[in-house]
Scaffold this motif. Sequence first.
Motif, PDB file in Angstrom:
ATOM      1  N   MET A   1       0.843  -1.196   0.000  1.00 37.48           N
ATOM      2  CA  MET A   1       0.000   0.000   0.000  1.00 37.48           C
ATOM      3  C   MET A   1       0.877   1.244   0.000  1.00 37.48           C
ATOM      4  SD  MET A   1      -3.320  -0.783   0.434  1.00 37.48           S
ATOM      5  CE  MET A   1      -4.174   0.332   1.536  1.00 37.48           C
TER       6      MET A   1
ATOM      7  N   MET B   1       3.733   1.524  -1.073  1.00 40.74           N
ATOM      8  CA  MET B   1       4.439   1.623  -2.352  1.00 40.74           C
ATOM      9  C   MET B   1       3.494   2.048  -3.468  1.00 40.74           C
ATOM     10  SD  MET B   1       7.662   0.846  -2.061  1.00 40.74           S
ATOM     11  CE  MET B   1       8.248   0.264  -3.650  1.00 40.74           C
ATOM     12  N   GLY B   2       2.220   2.245  -3.149  1.00 38.37           N
ATOM     13  CA  GLY B   2       1.264   2.674  -4.161  1.00 38.37           C
ATOM     14  C   GLY B   2       0.650   1.507  -4.913  1.00 38.37           C
ATOM     15  N   GLY B   3       0.808   0.298  -4.416  1.00 40.29           N
ATOM     16  CA  GLY B   3       0.242  -0.866  -5.070  1.00 40.29           C
ATOM     17  C   GLY B   3       0.843  -1.074  -6.442  1.00 40.29           C
ATOM     18  N   ALA B   4       0.076  -1.764  -7.302  1.00 36.54           N
ATOM     19  CA  ALA B   4       0.587  -2.032  -8.641  1.00 36.54           C
ATOM     20  C   ALA B   4       0.314  -0.856  -9.559  1.00 36.54           C
ATOM     21  CB  ALA B   4      -0.074  -3.293  -9.192  1.00 36.54           C
TER      22      ALA B   4
ATOM     23  N   GLN C   1       1.078   2.224  -9.597  1.00 36.44           N
ATOM     24  CA  GLN C   1       2.043   3.269  -9.936  1.00 36.44           C
ATOM     25  C   GLN C   1       3.183   2.783 -10.811  1.00 36.44           C
ATOM     26  OE1 GLN C   1       2.221   6.577  -9.520  1.00 36.44           O
ATOM     27  NE2 GLN C   1       0.088   6.442  -8.958  1.00 36.44           N
ATOM     28  N   GLU C   2       3.073   1.563 -11.322  1.00 37.71           N
ATOM     29  CA  GLU C   2       4.100   1.090 -12.247  1.00 37.71           C
ATOM     30  C   GLU C   2       4.247   2.123 -13.360  1.00 37.71           C
ATOM     31  OE1 GLU C   2       6.661  -1.213 -11.710  1.00 37.71           O
ATOM     32  OE2 GLU C   2       4.973  -2.418 -11.038  1.00 37.71           O
ATOM     33  N   ALA C   3       5.490   2.525 -13.657  1.00 37.62           N
ATOM     34  CA  ALA C   3       5.683   3.603 -14.624  1.00 37.62           C
ATOM     35  C   ALA C   3       5.108   3.217 -15.973  1.00 37.62           C
ATOM     36  CB  ALA C   3       7.174   3.887 -14.767  1.00 37.62           C
TER      37      ALA C   3
ATOM     38  N   LEU D   1       4.531  14.564 -11.575  1.00 42.64           N
ATOM     39  CA  LEU D   1       4.788  13.461 -12.500  1.00 42.64           C
ATOM     40  C   LEU D   1       3.469  12.900 -13.036  1.00 42.64           C
ATOM     41  CD1 LEU D   1       7.448  11.764 -10.233  1.00 42.64           C
ATOM     42  CD2 LEU D   1       7.923  13.191 -12.202  1.00 42.64           C
TER      43      LEU D   1
END
Lengths: 281, 513
Positions: free
Chosen positions: A47, A49-52, A54-56, A247
Motif C-alpha cells: 500500500m 508503495m502505491g500498489g501495482a 504506480q508502475e511507470a 509526475l
Amino acid sequence: MSSMPTGTSLTLRAALISLVMLLIGLGIWEGASQPPEATEPLSEYEMLMGGADQEARVPPPSEVFKLAFSEISDPFYDAGPNDKGIGIQLAYSLYRVLSGFFLAAAVALPIGFLVGMSPLMHRALNPFIQILKPISPLAWMPLALFIIKDSETSAIFVIFICSIWPMLINTAFGVANVRSDWINVARTHELSPLRTALTVILPAAAPTILTGMRISIGIAWLVIVAAEMLVGGTGIGYYVWNEWNNLDLTSVIFSIVMIGLVGMVLDLMLSGVSRLVQYQE
Amino acid sequence: MPGNNALAMDKTANVTGLGAVQLTLREVNMTTKSLGNPYDPNVSLKHDQSCLCPQCSQGGVPLNEKELEAKLSDMPSRPENNGTKSGGSPSIPNTPEDMLDRAVENAVVRAVFNGNEQNRRQFMSMMGGGAFAALLASIFPLDAAKAAMKEASGPLEKTKLNIGFVPITCATPIIMAHPLGFYQKYGLDVDVIKTAGWAVARDKSLAREYDASHMLTPMPLAMTLGAGSTAEPYIMPAVENINGQAIVLHVKHKDKRNPKDWKGFKFGVPFDYSMHNFLLRYYVAEHGIDPDKDIQIRVVPPPEMVANLRAGNLDGYLSPDPFNQRAVWEKVGFIHLLTKEIWEGHPCCAFATSQRFAMENPNTYGALLKAIVDATHYSSNPDNRKEISKAIAPKNYLNQPVPVIEQVLTGRYADGLGSVGNVPDRIDFDPFPWHSMAVWILTQMKRWGYVKGDLNYQKIAEEVYLASDAGKMMKELGYEPPAKTYENYTIMGKTFDYTKPEEYINSFAIKRG
C-alpha cells in the motif's frame, strides 16, 4: 487538371484517412498501456508503495480524454494563485505572447524597412542581427529578470526578443527584393520616398513580411511555454510544470495537445491574413 | 538608503486617554530622529526643514556604504548577542521596545504642550525633566499606553502579501498558515505562490515580487554575502523544518550501500547553497570520497530528479521530500538513509525576507512572523500531521498524491527495500534559528570554496539569523524559546564547536583551498 479529383472530394478523403490513422494510433496506445490488475489484497508495504497502480507507464488515451473533458467543461475556475483552469492559463500565455509579438512587430517592421531600403544600414546593422539572432530566448531570461525585476515583463521581453528577428529579416528581404521596375515607375511619377514606401514597396513586400510574422508567432508560442516553466506563476507553461512536479503524465499529455491546438489556431489566423495580401503577378 | 522616503508615510495610531494623541509611527521605525528624550530641555523634538541637528543635516545626502553599514548595524531588528545589550546610551533607545516606549512618551509630552516646542523646553529646564515625568505619570496612565501600543503594535503597514514557496514538504508551515487561517488570524491577506525553483525564489525576492519567501537555510547567508547573487541584506527570523531529507539511490544500486562503492556516481542536489549539497558533501567526504573528484554533484530541480533517476541520468540524489518518497512510490529508487542519521535535528528550509521589508513594515513583519511561528508549531504536532497531509496535497500547493505526503509527514513509510520504516521525526518543524546552525553552514561554505577569505562567523550569523525575533514571538505565543542561541553539534560522531569554526574546517581531510 482533369485527371485530379475535385477539391472537395480530395479534402474529404484526406480527412477520412487522417481519422482512420488517428483511431488506429489511439487504439494501439490504449491497448498497450492498460494498468496491470491487482490480484491479492495488498500488504501495508505494498500500500505504501502505491500498489501495482504506480508502475511507470504512459496513461492510455481514454484517461486523457476523461481529464480533457473535466478540464474543458470548467475552463475558467480559479482556486487560488496556483490552481486556475486551463482557459485562464491559456489566456495568460496568449496575453504574454501577443504583447511581446506586437511590440516586436512595432520595432522590427520599421527597422526592417530601413535595412531593406538602405544598403548602408544593411551593412551597419547586419553584425548585430547576426550575433543576436541565434541567442536562445531563454538565455535572456536570467538577465531580463535581473534588470527588469518583474517576471511578467521579463516573459514579455523574452517573447519580444525572440519574435523580432524573423520579422526583421523577412521585412528587410522583402523590401530589398521589390522589383526595380516598380520603383523606377514610382520614381518617374516623382513620388516622395514616404509615398513610394507606403504605396509601392509595402504592398509588394507584404507577403514576405507576413511570412516573417507567421514564423515569429510560431517561435513566440514555442518560447512562452519554456519561459513559463522556468519562472512559474501562471500560464500554460506553468500548468505543464505543475503537473510535471506531480509526475502526472495524463495532465502533461492533455496540456501538450492544448498547446498544439492553440499554436495551430495562431498560425491559421496569420495565414488567413497573409492570404488577404497575396497578389498574382 | 532609498527606503527612507517610504518610511515617511504617516501612519497614525490612537493612544488611549488624554483625548486622541496622534502618534506618528514614523518615529517608531528606525529613524531615530524624533526619538529624543522629551524630558530633556536641551533636546529638540522638532525637525523641520531648517533643522540643523546632525541627523537632519545628513538627511538629504545619500549615505555612502560605510555610513550605511554603521546605520544598518544600529538597527533595532538586529539580534542582541547573548545577554550583552548593544550600547547603553540613554539619549536614543536602541531596541524596538524602548523605541516604542520613547515614541509614546514623546507623543504624550508634545500633546501636553500642544506641540509648542519652546514652551516644553522652557518648562523642562525650569521644573526638571524627572519631576515632570513623575507628575505626568500621576495624571496619565503612561505605562498602560505603552503596553497598549506594544500589544496592538499599531496598524499593519501592508496587509496584502505575496509569499513564495517551492512545492516540497519543508514548506509545510508557510503553506499550512494559508488553509488553516493563521495569516488571517493576524490580519494578513496572503497569497502563497508556487515557485519553480530556488534561483527563481531568490530572484523574485530580490526583485521584490515576493514580500517574503520560503528559502533554504544557507540562502539568506549567501545572499547577504553576495555569493551567487547580488549582495542584499537578508534576514531569516525562522527556520521552517529540521531533518526531512534523504539520500535516494536508483533501485539498481541496492547492493551498493557503502559510499566507498559510489565512485563515478552522478548525484543531484536542488541548489548549490543548500543543506542538501552540504550534507551530501559532508557524508561522502566522511567516507573518504571527494565530492568534487570522485563523484559528480549536479544541481537538478526536485521534480526532475525522479525523472532523471528513472532515465538513469542520475545514480542518486539528496533531495527534499516528497521527492524521496515519490521515487519509492514510482518504484525507481530506494531510501539509502534519512539525513537525520547524518545530523539529528539539522536545519533545512527557512522563512526569509529582506532586511528592508522588515524595516519598512515592522508591524506587518511582526504579524507575519507570528503566523509562521504559530503554523510551525502546529505542524510540529504529530496529531495534526494526517490533516496537514490532506490540506497541502491539492494542486494549489504541493500537487502530490496524499499517501506520499502522509508517509513523509507521519514517518511511517516504505523504504523501497521491502521494509516499512517508522520514524515519527523523519521531518520535524522548529522555528528557532540557532546562530550555531548559521556558523556551521558558513564553515561548510568556506570548506568547499563557496566563499573565500576571512569570515566573521558569529557576526554574520547574528545579523542574518534573527534568533531574538523568533524567541520573542515564541514567547508571546506561549512557546518556550531556548535560553541560548548557540550550541555544539555532533555530526556523524564528530563534534562541531561553534567557537572554533576555523579549527573545525581545518580538521577535515577533504576540503578545498
